[in-house]
Design an enzyme around this catalytic site. Structure first.
Site, PDB file in Angstrom:
ATOM      1  N   THR A 183      43.884  47.595  34.244  1.00 16.38           N
ATOM      2  CA  THR A 183      42.519  47.397  33.751  1.00 16.38           C
ATOM      3  C   THR A 183      41.738  48.701  33.774  1.00 16.38           C
ATOM      4  OG1 THR A 183      42.529  45.184  34.705  1.00 16.38           O
ATOM      5  CG2 THR A 183      40.382  46.129  34.162  1.00 16.38           C
ATOM      6  N   VAL A 206      43.319  33.661  32.699  1.00 12.98           N
ATOM      7  CA  VAL A 206      42.224  34.616  32.722  1.00 12.98           C
ATOM      8  C   VAL A 206      42.261  35.314  34.077  1.00 12.98           C
ATOM      9  CG1 VAL A 206      39.719  34.925  32.681  1.00 12.98           C
ATOM     10  CG2 VAL A 206      40.801  33.276  31.134  1.00 12.98           C
ATOM     11  N   GLY A 207      42.213  36.629  34.070  1.00 11.31           N
ATOM     12  CA  GLY A 207      42.327  37.377  35.309  1.00 11.31           C
ATOM     13  C   GLY A 207      40.989  37.700  35.939  1.00 11.31           C
ATOM     14  N   THR A 239      41.048  47.430  40.081  1.00 16.73           N
ATOM     15  CA  THR A 239      42.221  47.230  39.238  1.00 16.73           C
ATOM     16  C   THR A 239      43.360  46.779  40.133  1.00 16.73           C
ATOM     17  OG1 THR A 239      43.705  48.289  37.615  1.00 16.73           O
ATOM     18  CG2 THR A 239      42.958  49.649  39.440  1.00 16.73           C
TER      19      THR A 239
END
Length: 345
Positions: free
Chosen positions: A202, A231-232, A253
Protein backbone atom coordinates in the site's frame (compact mmCIF):
# COMPACT_ATOMS: atom_id res chain seq x y z
CA UNK A 1 20.86 5.72 6.65
CA UNK A 2 23.28 8.45 7.62
CA UNK A 3 21.96 9.56 10.95
CA UNK A 4 18.39 8.47 10.28
CA UNK A 5 18.69 4.82 11.25
CA UNK A 6 15.68 5.17 13.51
CA UNK A 7 13.99 7.40 10.95
CA UNK A 8 13.57 10.37 13.27
CA UNK A 9 14.17 13.94 12.28
CA UNK A 10 12.47 17.31 12.42
CA UNK A 11 11.68 20.14 10.03
CA UNK A 12 10.45 23.60 10.92
CA UNK A 13 10.50 26.72 8.73
CA UNK A 14 8.63 30.02 8.76
CA UNK A 15 5.65 30.24 6.41
CA UNK A 16 4.72 33.11 4.18
CA UNK A 17 1.42 33.10 6.05
CA UNK A 18 1.53 35.92 8.63
CA UNK A 19 1.90 34.81 12.24
CA UNK A 20 2.01 31.17 11.21
CA UNK A 21 4.62 28.46 11.23
CA UNK A 22 4.66 25.86 8.50
CA UNK A 23 6.32 22.51 8.36
CA UNK A 24 5.66 21.60 4.75
CA UNK A 25 6.32 17.93 4.44
CA UNK A 26 5.28 14.91 2.43
CA UNK A 27 6.09 11.38 3.59
CA UNK A 28 4.96 8.08 2.13
CA UNK A 29 5.45 4.39 2.68
CA UNK A 30 7.89 2.60 0.38
CA UNK A 31 10.35 4.18 -2.06
CA UNK A 32 7.62 5.38 -4.40
CA UNK A 33 9.56 8.56 -5.19
CA UNK A 34 7.49 9.63 -8.21
CA UNK A 35 4.50 9.79 -5.88
CA UNK A 36 6.47 11.83 -3.34
CA UNK A 37 7.59 14.27 -6.01
CA UNK A 38 4.10 14.75 -7.42
CA UNK A 39 2.73 15.24 -3.91
CA UNK A 40 5.36 17.87 -3.19
CA UNK A 41 4.65 19.68 -6.47
CA UNK A 42 0.94 19.77 -5.64
CA UNK A 43 1.70 21.02 -2.12
CA UNK A 44 3.77 23.90 -3.50
CA UNK A 45 1.30 24.65 -6.30
CA UNK A 46 -1.95 24.71 -4.31
CA UNK A 47 -0.82 24.94 -0.68
CA UNK A 48 -3.24 22.13 0.20
CA UNK A 49 -2.29 18.97 2.08
CA UNK A 50 -5.39 17.25 0.67
CA UNK A 51 -4.36 18.09 -2.90
CA UNK A 52 -0.88 16.81 -2.09
CA UNK A 53 -2.07 13.44 -0.79
CA UNK A 54 -4.47 12.97 -3.69
CA UNK A 55 -1.79 13.85 -6.26
CA UNK A 56 0.78 11.53 -4.70
CA UNK A 57 -1.53 8.54 -4.44
CA UNK A 58 -2.91 9.18 -7.93
CA UNK A 59 0.62 9.11 -9.35
CA UNK A 60 1.20 5.70 -7.80
CA UNK A 61 -2.11 4.50 -9.24
CA UNK A 62 -1.03 5.60 -12.73
CA UNK A 63 2.47 4.14 -12.31
CA UNK A 64 1.03 0.88 -10.94
CA UNK A 65 3.66 1.03 -8.19
CA UNK A 66 5.17 -2.45 -7.70
CA UNK A 67 1.95 -3.83 -9.30
CA UNK A 68 0.43 -3.44 -5.82
CA UNK A 69 -1.15 -0.02 -6.33
CA UNK A 70 -3.54 0.85 -9.13
CA UNK A 71 -4.98 -1.10 -12.03
CA UNK A 72 -3.48 -4.18 -13.62
CA UNK A 73 -1.97 -5.87 -10.55
CA UNK A 74 -2.77 -8.15 -7.61
CA UNK A 75 -5.72 -10.11 -9.01
CA UNK A 76 -8.29 -11.50 -6.61
CA UNK A 77 -9.48 -15.11 -6.54
CA UNK A 78 -11.57 -14.52 -9.68
CA UNK A 79 -8.77 -12.79 -11.58
CA UNK A 80 -10.15 -9.26 -11.20
CA UNK A 81 -8.15 -6.31 -9.92
CA UNK A 82 -10.10 -4.22 -7.40
CA UNK A 83 -8.98 -1.11 -5.56
CA UNK A 84 -9.14 0.30 -2.03
CA UNK A 85 -8.35 3.94 -1.20
CA UNK A 86 -8.93 6.53 1.49
CA UNK A 87 -8.26 10.21 2.18
CA UNK A 88 -8.65 12.14 5.45
CA UNK A 89 -8.74 15.83 6.36
CA UNK A 90 -6.92 16.34 9.65
CA UNK A 91 -8.74 19.62 10.36
CA UNK A 92 -12.32 18.35 10.18
CA UNK A 93 -11.53 14.63 10.54
CA UNK A 94 -13.70 14.07 7.48
CA UNK A 95 -12.90 10.85 5.63
CA UNK A 96 -13.73 9.51 2.18
CA UNK A 97 -12.97 5.94 1.16
CA UNK A 98 -13.72 3.23 -1.36
CA UNK A 99 -13.35 -0.52 -0.96
CA UNK A 100 -13.50 -3.30 -3.55
CA UNK A 101 -13.79 -0.59 -6.23
CA UNK A 102 -14.13 -2.10 -9.70
CA UNK A 103 -13.46 -0.74 -13.20
CA UNK A 104 -12.32 2.73 -12.06
CA UNK A 105 -8.59 3.54 -12.15
CA UNK A 106 -8.57 6.73 -10.04
CA UNK A 107 -9.49 5.23 -6.67
CA UNK A 108 -8.07 8.08 -4.60
CA UNK A 109 -10.08 10.58 -6.65
CA UNK A 110 -13.28 8.64 -5.99
CA UNK A 111 -12.40 8.48 -2.29
CA UNK A 112 -12.05 12.26 -2.17
CA UNK A 113 -15.40 12.58 -3.96
CA UNK A 114 -16.99 10.43 -1.26
CA UNK A 115 -15.59 12.82 1.35
CA UNK A 116 -16.52 16.05 -0.41
CA UNK A 117 -19.73 15.11 -2.24
CA UNK A 118 -21.53 12.86 0.25
CA UNK A 119 -22.26 12.55 3.94
CA UNK A 120 -20.84 9.02 3.92
CA UNK A 121 -17.38 7.74 4.74
CA UNK A 122 -17.01 4.51 2.74
CA UNK A 123 -18.57 3.15 -0.45
CA UNK A 124 -17.81 -0.33 -1.78
CA UNK A 125 -18.11 -2.68 -4.73
CA UNK A 126 -20.10 -2.07 -7.89
CA UNK A 127 -22.18 0.57 -6.13
CA UNK A 128 -18.99 2.57 -5.60
CA UNK A 129 -18.34 2.17 -9.31
CA UNK A 130 -21.82 3.49 -10.13
CA UNK A 131 -21.22 6.44 -7.82
CA UNK A 132 -17.94 7.23 -9.57
CA UNK A 133 -19.44 6.99 -13.04
CA UNK A 134 -22.26 9.33 -12.00
CA UNK A 135 -19.62 11.95 -11.20
CA UNK A 136 -17.82 11.56 -14.52
CA UNK A 137 -15.09 9.06 -13.67
CA UNK A 138 -14.28 6.76 -16.57
CA UNK A 139 -15.29 3.11 -16.32
CA UNK A 140 -12.69 0.81 -17.88
CA UNK A 141 -11.10 -2.60 -17.67
CA UNK A 142 -8.54 -2.95 -14.85
CA UNK A 143 -6.92 -6.12 -16.18
CA UNK A 144 -3.40 -6.06 -17.63
CA UNK A 145 -1.15 -8.66 -19.22
CA UNK A 146 0.69 -8.80 -15.89
CA UNK A 147 -2.42 -9.43 -13.79
CA UNK A 148 -3.71 -12.06 -16.23
CA UNK A 149 -0.35 -13.88 -16.15
CA UNK A 150 -0.29 -13.76 -12.32
CA UNK A 151 -3.75 -15.28 -12.18
CA UNK A 152 -3.05 -18.00 -14.74
CA UNK A 153 0.13 -19.02 -12.88
CA UNK A 154 -1.85 -19.18 -9.64
CA UNK A 155 -4.49 -21.42 -11.21
CA UNK A 156 -1.78 -23.73 -12.57
CA UNK A 157 -0.42 -23.93 -9.02
CA UNK A 158 -3.79 -25.24 -7.77
CA UNK A 159 -4.74 -21.83 -6.37
CA UNK A 160 -1.90 -21.90 -3.86
CA UNK A 161 -1.33 -19.96 -1.72
CA UNK A 162 -4.76 -18.67 -0.76
CA UNK A 163 -6.56 -17.11 2.20
CA UNK A 164 -8.96 -19.88 3.17
CA UNK A 165 -8.82 -21.74 6.48
CA UNK A 166 -10.80 -24.49 8.18
CA UNK A 167 -11.83 -25.79 4.76
CA UNK A 168 -11.44 -29.20 3.12
CA UNK A 169 -8.54 -29.41 0.62
CA UNK A 170 -7.92 -25.66 0.63
CA UNK A 171 -4.18 -26.33 0.78
CA UNK A 172 -4.20 -28.74 -2.14
CA UNK A 173 -6.51 -27.57 -4.91
CA UNK A 174 -8.73 -24.79 -6.20
CA UNK A 175 -12.18 -24.29 -4.75
CA UNK A 176 -15.03 -24.31 -4.17
CA UNK A 177 -14.23 -25.72 -0.75
CA UNK A 178 -16.34 -27.32 1.94
CA UNK A 179 -16.04 -26.64 5.67
CA UNK A 180 -13.78 -29.14 7.39
CA UNK A 181 -12.39 -28.20 10.78
CA UNK A 182 -14.64 -26.91 13.55
CA UNK A 183 -14.61 -23.15 13.73
CA UNK A 184 -11.71 -22.00 15.88
CA UNK A 185 -8.12 -20.96 15.58
CA UNK A 186 -6.80 -22.49 12.37
CA UNK A 187 -3.25 -23.84 12.23
CA UNK A 188 -0.64 -21.42 10.92
CA UNK A 189 -0.39 -21.46 7.12
CA UNK A 190 3.31 -20.99 6.27
CA UNK A 191 2.43 -20.67 2.57
CA UNK A 192 -0.01 -17.81 3.13
CA UNK A 193 0.88 -14.72 1.11
CA UNK A 194 2.51 -12.18 3.38
CA UNK A 195 3.09 -8.46 3.23
CA UNK A 196 6.35 -7.03 2.07
CA UNK A 197 8.05 -5.83 -1.09
CA UNK A 198 6.11 -7.04 -4.13
CA UNK A 199 3.11 -8.55 -2.32
CA UNK A 200 0.68 -5.84 -1.19
CA UNK A 201 2.62 -2.64 -0.72
CA UNK A 202 0.00 0.00 0.00
CA UNK A 203 1.05 3.57 -0.56
CA UNK A 204 0.24 5.48 2.58
CA UNK A 205 0.94 9.21 2.65
CA UNK A 206 0.96 12.05 5.18
CA UNK A 207 1.29 15.72 4.19
CA UNK A 208 1.54 18.98 6.13
CA UNK A 209 0.76 22.24 4.32
CA UNK A 210 1.47 25.94 4.78
CA UNK A 211 -1.36 26.35 7.26
CA UNK A 212 -0.42 23.38 9.43
CA UNK A 213 -3.23 21.26 8.05
CA UNK A 214 -2.37 17.57 8.00
CA UNK A 215 -3.92 15.23 5.45
CA UNK A 216 -3.34 11.55 4.93
CA UNK A 217 -4.42 8.85 2.54
CA UNK A 218 -3.84 5.43 1.04
CA UNK A 219 -4.27 3.51 -2.20
CA UNK A 220 -3.79 -0.16 -3.03
CA UNK A 221 -5.09 -3.04 -5.09
CA UNK A 222 -4.98 -5.22 -2.01
CA UNK A 223 -3.65 -8.64 -1.19
CA UNK A 224 -2.72 -10.75 -4.19
CA UNK A 225 -5.20 -13.63 -4.72
CA UNK A 226 -7.47 -12.32 -1.96
CA UNK A 227 -10.90 -13.91 -1.72
CA UNK A 228 -13.15 -11.88 -4.03
CA UNK A 229 -14.96 -9.16 -2.12
CA UNK A 230 -12.26 -8.70 0.49
CA UNK A 231 -11.62 -5.15 1.70
CA UNK A 232 -8.36 -4.53 3.52
CA UNK A 233 -7.12 -2.01 6.03
CA UNK A 234 -6.27 0.73 3.55
CA UNK A 235 -9.72 2.37 3.32
CA UNK A 236 -10.35 2.08 7.07
CA UNK A 237 -9.63 5.30 8.98
CA UNK A 238 -7.30 4.48 11.85
CA UNK A 239 -6.00 1.35 10.15
CA UNK A 240 -4.44 2.36 6.82
CA UNK A 241 -4.00 6.01 7.80
CA UNK A 242 -5.16 8.56 10.34
CA UNK A 243 -4.42 12.23 10.96
CA UNK A 244 -5.42 15.05 13.26
CA UNK A 245 -3.94 18.46 12.47
CA UNK A 246 -3.74 19.27 16.17
CA UNK A 247 -1.56 16.22 16.82
CA UNK A 248 -0.03 14.49 13.79
CA UNK A 249 -0.60 11.71 11.30
CA UNK A 250 0.38 8.16 10.46
CA UNK A 251 0.22 5.72 7.56
CA UNK A 252 0.78 1.98 7.61
CA UNK A 253 1.45 -0.88 5.23
CA UNK A 254 1.53 -4.63 5.66
CA UNK A 255 -0.81 -7.50 6.44
CA UNK A 256 -4.04 -5.54 6.39
CA UNK A 257 -6.28 -8.30 7.70
CA UNK A 258 -4.24 -8.25 10.90
CA UNK A 259 -3.61 -4.51 11.02
CA UNK A 260 -7.25 -3.46 10.89
CA UNK A 261 -7.82 -5.39 14.11
CA UNK A 262 -5.45 -3.02 15.93
CA UNK A 263 -6.05 0.38 14.26
CA UNK A 264 -2.30 1.10 14.37
CA UNK A 265 -2.41 4.56 12.79
CA UNK A 266 -5.10 5.75 15.17
CA UNK A 267 -3.14 4.26 18.04
CA UNK A 268 0.02 6.05 16.93
CA UNK A 269 -1.70 9.44 16.75
CA UNK A 270 -3.28 8.89 20.15
CA UNK A 271 0.14 8.01 21.55
CA UNK A 272 1.41 11.34 20.22
CA UNK A 273 -1.54 13.02 21.94
CA UNK A 274 -0.43 11.43 25.22
CA UNK A 275 3.09 12.82 24.86
CA UNK A 276 4.97 10.02 23.07
CA UNK A 277 7.61 10.87 20.49
CA UNK A 278 6.95 9.71 16.91
CA UNK A 279 9.51 6.94 17.35
CA UNK A 280 7.89 5.76 20.56
CA UNK A 281 4.46 5.90 18.93
CA UNK A 282 5.62 3.96 15.88
CA UNK A 283 7.34 1.28 17.95
CA UNK A 284 4.33 0.91 20.23
CA UNK A 285 1.85 0.58 17.35
CA UNK A 286 3.83 -2.29 15.81
CA UNK A 287 4.62 -3.91 19.17
CA UNK A 288 0.92 -4.14 20.02
CA UNK A 289 0.40 -6.23 16.89
CA UNK A 290 3.33 -8.61 17.26
CA UNK A 291 2.32 -9.32 20.84
CA UNK A 292 -0.60 -11.27 19.37
CA UNK A 293 0.82 -12.07 15.92
CA UNK A 294 4.58 -12.71 16.22
CA UNK A 295 4.94 -13.53 12.51
CA UNK A 296 3.21 -10.31 11.41
CA UNK A 297 4.86 -8.28 8.66
CA UNK A 298 4.16 -4.58 8.46
CA UNK A 299 5.40 -1.04 8.97
CA UNK A 300 4.26 2.43 9.93
CA UNK A 301 5.36 6.04 9.49
CA UNK A 302 4.37 8.58 12.16
CA UNK A 303 4.54 12.36 11.74
CA UNK A 304 4.04 14.84 14.59
CA UNK A 305 2.49 18.25 13.91
CA UNK A 306 5.93 19.89 14.30
CA UNK A 307 7.26 17.82 11.38
CA UNK A 308 9.14 15.23 13.43
CA UNK A 309 8.90 11.89 11.65
CA UNK A 310 9.73 8.30 12.57
CA UNK A 311 9.09 4.78 11.31
CA UNK A 312 9.05 1.23 12.61
CA UNK A 313 8.82 -2.13 10.87
CA UNK A 314 8.56 -5.82 11.60
CA UNK A 315 9.25 -8.69 9.21
CA UNK A 316 11.15 -6.74 6.56
CA UNK A 317 13.41 -3.74 6.02
CA UNK A 318 11.13 -0.82 5.26
CA UNK A 319 11.99 2.06 2.91
CA UNK A 320 9.98 5.26 2.95
CA UNK A 321 10.26 8.56 1.07
CA UNK A 322 10.21 12.15 2.32
CA UNK A 323 10.23 15.62 0.80
CA UNK A 324 10.14 18.76 2.93
CA UNK A 325 11.23 22.34 3.21
CA UNK A 326 14.30 21.16 5.09
CA UNK A 327 15.35 19.12 2.03
CA UNK A 328 14.43 22.03 -0.26
CA UNK A 329 11.80 19.81 -1.81
CA UNK A 330 14.25 17.09 -2.75
CA UNK A 331 12.91 13.59 -2.23
CA UNK A 332 15.00 11.42 0.05
CA UNK A 333 14.59 7.72 0.76
CA UNK A 334 15.36 6.21 4.16
CA UNK A 335 15.19 2.64 5.35
CA UNK A 336 14.30 1.42 8.81
CA UNK A 337 15.43 -2.08 9.72
CA UNK A 338 13.11 -4.49 11.50
CA UNK A 339 13.92 -4.38 15.17
CA UNK A 340 13.10 -6.37 18.24
CA UNK A 341 10.49 -4.17 19.82
CA UNK A 342 9.63 -4.04 23.47
CA UNK A 343 6.40 -6.01 23.70
CA UNK A 344 4.30 -5.46 26.81
CA UNK A 345 2.25 -8.43 27.91
Amino acid sequence: MAGLQNAAFAVAVLCLVPQAICFRLVANTWAFTNATEDAWKALRRTGSALDSVEAGCARCERDQCDTTVGWGGSPDSTGETTLDAMIMDGDSLDVGAVGDLRRIKNAIGVARAVMERTQHTLLAGYQATSFAVSLGFTEEDLHSATSVAMYEDWLRNNCQPNYWKNMLNDTEECGPYRPDQPIGRAPFRPDRPVAGPGMHDTIGMVAIDDHGTIACGTSTNGARFKIAGRVGDSPIAGAGAYCDSAIGGAAATGDGDVMMRFLPTYQAVESLRQGATPQEAANDAIARIIRKYPTFSGAIIVVAKDGTLAAAAHGFAFPYAVASDSTHGKTTVHTVQPEKLSVKQ
